[in-house]
Each structure stands twice: as structure tokens, then as C-alpha cells.
Design a protein around this motif. Sequence first.
Motif, PDB file in Angstrom:
ATOM      1  N   ILE A 295      42.717  33.043  22.933  1.00  0.00           N
ATOM      2  CA  ILE A 295      41.643  32.039  23.039  1.00  0.00           C
ATOM      3  C   ILE A 295      41.308  31.794  24.510  1.00  0.00           C
ATOM      4  O   ILE A 295      40.135  31.767  24.901  1.00  0.00           O
ATOM      5  CB  ILE A 295      42.050  30.718  22.337  1.00  0.00           C
ATOM      6  N   ILE A 296      42.358  31.652  25.342  1.00  0.00           N
ATOM      7  CA  ILE A 296      42.125  31.413  26.774  1.00  0.00           C
ATOM      8  C   ILE A 296      41.400  32.604  27.400  1.00  0.00           C
ATOM      9  O   ILE A 296      40.445  32.436  28.161  1.00  0.00           O
ATOM     10  CB  ILE A 296      43.464  31.128  27.497  1.00  0.00           C
ATOM     11  N   LEU A 297      41.843  33.805  27.018  1.00  0.00           N
ATOM     12  CA  LEU A 297      41.192  35.015  27.544  1.00  0.00           C
ATOM     13  C   LEU A 297      39.734  35.070  27.104  1.00  0.00           C
ATOM     14  O   LEU A 297      38.845  35.428  27.885  1.00  0.00           O
ATOM     15  CB  LEU A 297      41.921  36.269  27.039  1.00  0.00           C
TER      16      LEU A 297
ATOM     17  N   THR B 251      36.527  35.043  29.466  1.00  0.00           N
ATOM     18  CA  THR B 251      35.511  36.115  29.375  1.00  0.00           C
ATOM     19  C   THR B 251      34.119  35.515  29.243  1.00  0.00           C
ATOM     20  O   THR B 251      33.166  35.966  29.899  1.00  0.00           O
ATOM     21  CB  THR B 251      35.808  37.022  28.157  1.00  0.00           C
ATOM     22  N   VAL B 252      34.025  34.492  28.400  1.00  0.00           N
ATOM     23  CA  VAL B 252      32.732  33.830  28.199  1.00  0.00           C
ATOM     24  C   VAL B 252      32.247  33.236  29.515  1.00  0.00           C
ATOM     25  O   VAL B 252      31.074  33.402  29.904  1.00  0.00           O
ATOM     26  CB  VAL B 252      32.849  32.734  27.105  1.00  0.00           C
ATOM     27  N   LEU B 253      33.144  32.553  30.227  1.00  0.00           N
ATOM     28  CA  LEU B 253      32.773  31.940  31.508  1.00  0.00           C
ATOM     29  C   LEU B 253      32.338  32.995  32.508  1.00  0.00           C
ATOM     30  O   LEU B 253      31.367  32.814  33.260  1.00  0.00           O
ATOM     31  CB  LEU B 253      33.943  31.116  32.055  1.00  0.00           C
TER      32      LEU B 253
END
Lengths: 283, 167
Positions: free
Chosen positions: B5-7, B11-13
Amino acid sequence: MSNLLIFLRKYSYYLLFIFLLIIGLVQLVSHNPFQKSSYTRLSLLVSGEVFTVSSSIQRYLLLDNANQTLIERNQALEQELYVLRQQWRMAVYDSTQLSDAIIPDYPYQTYQARVINNSIRLGENFITLNQGSNHGIQPEMGVIDHRGVVGVVVSTSEHFSLVISMLNTKIRFSGKLKNSKYVGSLVWYGESPLYSYLEEIPRSVVFNKGDTVVTSGFSSIFPADLMIGVVVDYAKQQDDNFYSIKVRLSTDFNALDRVRVLSFRSREEQAKLENPLSTNPLK
Amino acid sequence: MKLQIILGILTVLLLVFLQALCFNSLQLWGGSTFLLSSYLVVRLPLTLNRNLTLLICFVVGLMIDLLSMTPGLFTTTFVITAFLRPYIFSFFIARDTEYQLCSHTTVGWGCFSKIMCCIVVLFSFILFMLQNFSISHLDLLLIRMSTSTLLTIILLFMVESFHKRKV
């Protein structure tokens, strides 16, 4: 309430999409000058079209009222014209007395009615009106529309009136050529509903094709100078001393709708005078 | 799971910052650009709730708009594309499949290419139509649309290939 929740849950995807889309579009249109002006232009165009259509519909729906207003206005102007004509005639005879002259009132009371049944294909045509004795209509009242003479009331019930049409072989109307003193009989022979014949016009009378034929005013049914039609042709009658004039009727009997019924105000007084025996107590 | 989830968020950011600060400033041939952020619509998990997908795309679009001063443009584009995403996927992938993600490793290069091309074309079309907001200068609009679509597809193929090597 539960149905509402079921609905919201079932269509949550679409509702959320619409909600988010609206937020996005509002941002786009309100914060970007170019999109804002395009949106304003588009909305003006759309609203303009919508207003045009709605006002057209509104105008169409108000036509009935407009017609009614025009008929009333037309009626008032006709009455005014009649009074002015009377004044003018008096002035022609003796202009010195004009200021002292008694200005006559319009001698007819009018009732408005609509045609609910009409025939033109028969030899004896009649018209039914939607107003009757309850509305003041009585037999022997004249019926006209905005173009000219229509017929004469022959009988009435409480709510309806039966009118004998000009297109009836059993009736004769008194008519004359405008600007002429000679009176003739207008008769219909059951041919075209567009034409009638003005007969018994002496051969000495000078007229031309296109001249106007009007009511004579000799009866109390119609006032003088009401339009009947125009001369389209003429021929000698059998006895060779009179003309039979073919008249194109101004009234369109195919499209009769709103008519006016004319009631002569002094009708009873005239009837008493003309039939003294009927009211004579010594009879 | 948490790491994933953090990754994913990182990635989205990264996509957001690259799109807003880098690619949106890069205007080639009179306005064509790389639409890297459309990759997010392709790569969001297939098992993700549809409403959540809509919300994520909305937030991503909003962030790009805030950073690149294009209010509403990317937000609306992302929302419409995200809304149509399930229909595009269902056209190319059978409903009973158990793919978690849409990538060339799961669905194959052929299927992935079709889905990606569809989404990029749709994304580009909506974005440029909203930006232009009229059909005047249609020729220029079509040129910008097609070149941007082409550039983006090339870029996404490169990213997807790189992604394979990493995996």
C-alpha cells in the motif's frame, strides 16, 4: 427509508460519478477564463433557444385571448365608424348644425358566439351557434363575422342558436352597390359557396367589376354598409330591364369560427309600430 | 500488504509530481505532451472497489490540477476515465478471471496493449476536448490529441517494460 438506502447502495457508483463529475466541471468552468467564457456563450445560446421556443409556445397559447381582444376592438371600431359616418352624413346635409347635432349611438347590441356546426354543400344550409336565448340571442337577429355577413338567426334554444346561412336557396338578403342608392336582392342558387347573385339592379345603374356590394340597411337585421362581397361579373336578367350581378362573397363559409350576433336596440319599438294590431287593446 | 500500500501511494505521488511539475510543462509540437498519469488508471488493482477507484482517481486529478494550475481539467478527465474503466476492462478481460492487476505479466502484452491504448486514447480525447472546450481548430486539436496519445503509449510501453525488469 430502507428503499431509499437500497436505491443509494445500488446506484452509488453512478451517483458518486455524477457528484465528482459536477465538482470537476464546476472547477473547470469557474476557474479557467477560456472555459468560463465558452460555457457562458454556450449557456446563452441554449437559454436563448429555450426562451425562443417557450415564448413561441406561450404566444401560441395566448392567441385565443389575442383573438378575443381583437374581436372586441374591431367591434368597438366598427361602432365608432358607424357613428362617424352618421355625423359625416349630417355634416354633408347641413354643416352649420354639426355642433348642435345629436350624435347617434350605435343602434345594435352585439353578442359573440362560436360556430359549432356549419354546412355549405347542401341547397339549404344552416349554421349552429354555441349561444342561445339564455345569452340574449333571439330569432331575426343578424349574424356577421370579421369579413362580412353570415346569415340570420331563425330559432334559438337556451344554449344554442340556429342560423340560416347566406348559402341557402330559400332566403334573400337586401343588398346594394356601395355608392349607389339602388337596392337589390341577394340570392344564392346552390352553386359555389363562393358566389351569390345580386338581382333587380336597374340597367341604368353604372358600376364596374370589383365594385363593393354592401348591406342596404333597410331592414333592422343588419346596419347599412356591411361588407357582402365584390362584383365579379354581370348579365342581363330575363326581363331585360335589370342586371343580375355575380358577387364574390367576402365571408369564407369554409372557415367560419367566431361570429357576432347583432340585436337591433329598438327592435320591439319598431315591431309595435309596424304591427299595431298585435298590441292594440281594442283589438 | 502494508508495504504494498505504501509503495502504491508513493508510486501515485511520483506519477502526480512527474505529470504536474514535469510533463505538463513540456509542450512538444505546439501543445502535445506525455500523459503519464493515465498509467494510474491502467494499473489500479482490478479487485479494488469501483467507488474507491473513482475517489482515488478524483483525488489524483485534483492534486495534479492544484500543482499545475489547471483547475478541474485533470479532475474531470480522471473521473470520466475511471468511470468508464470497468467497461473497457470487461470488454477485453473475462469477468470470471482472477487477475489482481492489469499488466503484461498477468494478461499478456497483446491484451495489455489493447487496454492501455484504449484508456490512453480516451484519456487524451477527454483532456484535450475539455482543454479546447470547442471544436474550432479541429485539425490542430486532432494533431495534438494524436501526437500526445502516441507519445504517451510509447512512454507507457517503456515504463511497463522497466516494471518487468524490476519484478
